[in-house]
Design a protein around this motif. Structure first.
Motif, PDB file in Angstrom:
ATOM      1  N   PRO A 181      -2.765   0.892   2.514  1.00 21.21           N
ATOM      2  CA  PRO A 181      -1.520   1.145   2.876  1.00 21.21           C
ATOM      3  C   PRO A 181      -0.675   2.306   1.908  1.00 21.21           C
ATOM      4  O   PRO A 181      -0.877   2.996   1.494  1.00 21.21           O
ATOM      5  N   LYS A 182       0.469   1.889   3.025  1.00 16.48           N
ATOM      6  CA  LYS A 182       1.104   3.930   2.545  1.00 16.48           C
ATOM      7  C   LYS A 182       2.119   3.106   0.584  1.00 16.48           C
ATOM      8  O   LYS A 182       2.159   1.912   0.387  1.00 16.48           O
ATOM      9  N   ARG A 183       2.385   4.731  -0.045  1.00 18.45           N
ATOM     10  CA  ARG A 183       2.272   4.479  -0.485  1.00 18.45           C
ATOM     11  C   ARG A 183       3.875   3.377  -0.809  1.00 18.45           C
ATOM     12  O   ARG A 183       5.239   4.438  -0.370  1.00 18.45           O
ATOM     13  N   PRO A 184       4.083   2.606  -1.742  1.00 17.35           N
ATOM     14  CA  PRO A 184       5.618   2.329  -1.223  1.00 17.35           C
ATOM     15  C   PRO A 184       6.655   2.660  -1.709  1.00 17.35           C
ATOM     16  O   PRO A 184       6.441   3.786  -3.090  1.00 17.35           O
ATOM     17  N   GLN A 185       7.547   2.793  -2.084  1.00 20.06           N
ATOM     18  CA  GLN A 185       8.693   3.025  -2.434  1.00 20.06           C
ATOM     19  C   GLN A 185       8.738   3.132  -3.911  1.00 20.06           C
ATOM     20  O   GLN A 185       8.668   1.833  -4.946  1.00 20.06           O
ATOM     21  N   LYS A 186       9.670   3.436  -4.662  1.00 20.01           N
ATOM     22  CA  LYS A 186      10.119   3.748  -6.541  1.00 20.01           C
ATOM     23  C   LYS A 186      10.423   2.086  -6.683  1.00 20.01           C
ATOM     24  O   LYS A 186      11.374   1.639  -6.022  1.00 20.01           O
ATOM     25  N   TRP A 246      -2.413   1.869  -2.739  1.00 17.38           N
ATOM     26  CA  TRP A 246      -2.314   3.324  -1.420  1.00 17.38           C
ATOM     27  C   TRP A 246      -3.012   4.527  -2.187  1.00 17.38           C
ATOM     28  O   TRP A 246      -3.399   5.122  -1.738  1.00 17.38           O
ATOM     29  N   MET A 247      -4.081   4.500  -3.653  1.00 13.17           N
ATOM     30  CA  MET A 247      -4.534   4.501  -4.668  1.00 13.17           C
ATOM     31  C   MET A 247      -5.596   4.399  -3.715  1.00 13.17           C
ATOM     32  O   MET A 247      -6.642   5.426  -4.658  1.00 13.17           O
ATOM     33  N   GLY A 248      -6.357   3.089  -3.695  1.00 17.03           N
ATOM     34  CA  GLY A 248      -7.438   2.916  -3.828  1.00 17.03           C
ATOM     35  C   GLY A 248      -7.484   1.578  -5.160  1.00 17.03           C
ATOM     36  O   GLY A 248      -8.749   0.779  -4.834  1.00 17.03           O
ATOM     37  N   TRP A 249      -6.631   1.010  -5.649  1.00 18.83           N
ATOM     38  CA  TRP A 249      -6.304   0.110  -6.676  1.00 18.83           C
ATOM     39  C   TRP A 249      -6.483  -1.265  -6.427  1.00 18.83           C
ATOM     40  O   TRP A 249      -6.118  -1.532  -5.656  1.00 18.83           O
ATOM     41  N   ILE A 250      -7.610  -1.694  -6.837  1.00 13.95           N
ATOM     42  CA  ILE A 250      -7.929  -3.271  -7.069  1.00 13.95           C
ATOM     43  C   ILE A 250      -7.388  -4.130  -7.601  1.00 13.95           C
ATOM     44  O   ILE A 250      -7.450  -3.365  -9.510  1.00 13.95           O
ATOM     45  N   CYS A 251      -7.068  -5.025  -8.144  1.00 13.99           N
ATOM     46  CA  CYS A 251      -6.965  -6.620  -9.240  1.00 13.99           C
ATOM     47  C   CYS A 251      -7.733  -7.454  -9.850  1.00 13.99           C
ATOM     48  O   CYS A 251      -7.675  -8.017  -8.159  1.00 13.99           O
ATOM     49  N   VAL A 252      -7.530  -7.793 -10.153  1.00 10.57           N
ATOM     50  CA  VAL A 252      -7.761  -9.440 -10.603  1.00 10.57           C
ATOM     51  C   VAL A 252      -6.581  -9.676 -11.793  1.00 10.57           C
ATOM     52  O   VAL A 252      -6.719  -9.814 -12.930  1.00 10.57           O
ATOM     53  N   ILE A 257       6.489  -2.585  -3.599  1.00  9.10           N
ATOM     54  CA  ILE A 257       5.270  -3.254  -3.243  1.00  9.10           C
ATOM     55  C   ILE A 257       4.629  -2.719  -2.094  1.00  9.10           C
ATOM     56  O   ILE A 257       5.888  -2.162  -1.335  1.00  9.10           O
ATOM     57  N   VAL A 258       3.316  -2.712  -2.125  1.00  9.57           N
ATOM     58  CA  VAL A 258       2.902  -1.960  -0.525  1.00  9.57           C
ATOM     59  C   VAL A 258       2.555  -3.188  -0.196  1.00  9.57           C
ATOM     60  O   VAL A 258       3.361  -4.483  -0.081  1.00  9.57           O
ATOM     61  N   GLU A 259       2.751  -2.591   1.286  1.00 11.38           N
ATOM     62  CA  GLU A 259       2.937  -3.254   2.554  1.00 11.38           C
ATOM     63  C   GLU A 259       1.303  -4.134   2.529  1.00 11.38           C
ATOM     64  O   GLU A 259       1.321  -3.058   3.659  1.00 11.38           O
ATOM     65  N   MET A 260       1.341  -5.218   2.404  1.00  7.51           N
ATOM     66  CA  MET A 260      -0.338  -5.554   2.601  1.00  7.51           C
ATOM     67  C   MET A 260       0.549  -7.529   2.351  1.00  7.51           C
ATOM     68  O   MET A 260       0.801  -7.446   1.367  1.00  7.51           O
ATOM     69  N   ASP A 261      -0.275  -7.737   2.989  1.00 12.71           N
ATOM     70  CA  ASP A 261      -0.073  -9.852   3.109  1.00 12.71           C
ATOM     71  C   ASP A 261      -0.786 -10.771   2.475  1.00 12.71           C
ATOM     72  O   ASP A 261      -1.790 -11.361   2.706  1.00 12.71           O
ATOM     73  N   TYR A 262      -0.186 -10.438   1.013  1.00 10.40           N
ATOM     74  CA  TYR A 262      -1.145 -10.985  -0.100  1.00 10.40           C
ATOM     75  C   TYR A 262      -0.212 -11.910  -1.213  1.00 10.40           C
ATOM     76  O   TYR A 262       0.730 -10.944  -1.610  1.00 10.40           O
TER      77      TYR A 262
END
Length: 154
Positions: free
Chosen positions: A83-88, A112-118, A91-96
């Motif tokens: 995704p594109k980098r979000p504004q300050k 946007w930097m390739g980070w994932i999470c749990v 959050i990223v524009e992804m449907d989660y």
């Protein structure tokens, strides 16, 4: 799994990993020789919301999030386009739903930097994300080698 379990796993299994606490989170960095000020991020464990990171609602009792910096190709294999980098503060524009527990998700801010999470991984889910932790570790070692070389030239 607790934040301490995850941190202990990393420090016990990732040679050259060091723990740094700042910005309300615990970071596992690769910095075996201490040559870089902080080292290179492998992962973080965040236990509370921050000014620019509230999407996971970490201020709920007992909620934490493990954040892992994988290769962008791995991120794309898991979640599609970067995704594109979000504004300050955004959050990223992804449907989660970034508040879901025990589910592998894109990072709400740093996807946007390739980070994932749990959030609050179970032992089963932690076992499933260990390969991503080791990938982040290998990636951090590569970045460290490049930065170390640059620092030695200066």
């Amino acid at each position: 799994m607790s934040p301490e379990d995850i941190i202990s796993y990393c420090l016990d299994n990732l040679g050259g990993a060091v723990l740094t606490e700042s910005w309300g989170e615990k970071g596992i960095f690769y910095n075996p020789e201490g040559l870089l000020k902080r080292g290179v991020y492998i992962l973080t464990v965040k236990e509370k919301d921050g000014e620019n990171d509230r999407a996971s609602n970490l201020d709920r009792d007992g909620i934490f999030r493990i954040n892992i910096g994988v290769r962008k190709s791995t991120f794309s294999d898991l979640f599609g386009d970067i995704p594109k980098r979000p504004q300050k503060g955004g959050i990223v524009e992804m449907d989660y739903d970034f508040t879901l527990l025990d589910k592998l998700l894109p990072h709400p801010v740093y996807a946007w930097m390739g980070w994932i999470c749990v959030l609050n991984p179970s032992e089963k889910t932690f076992g499933e994300i260990k390969p991503f932790i080791h990938e982040a570790y290998e990636l951090a070692k590569e970045k460290y080698a490049k930065r170390k070389d640059i620092n030695q030239e200066i």
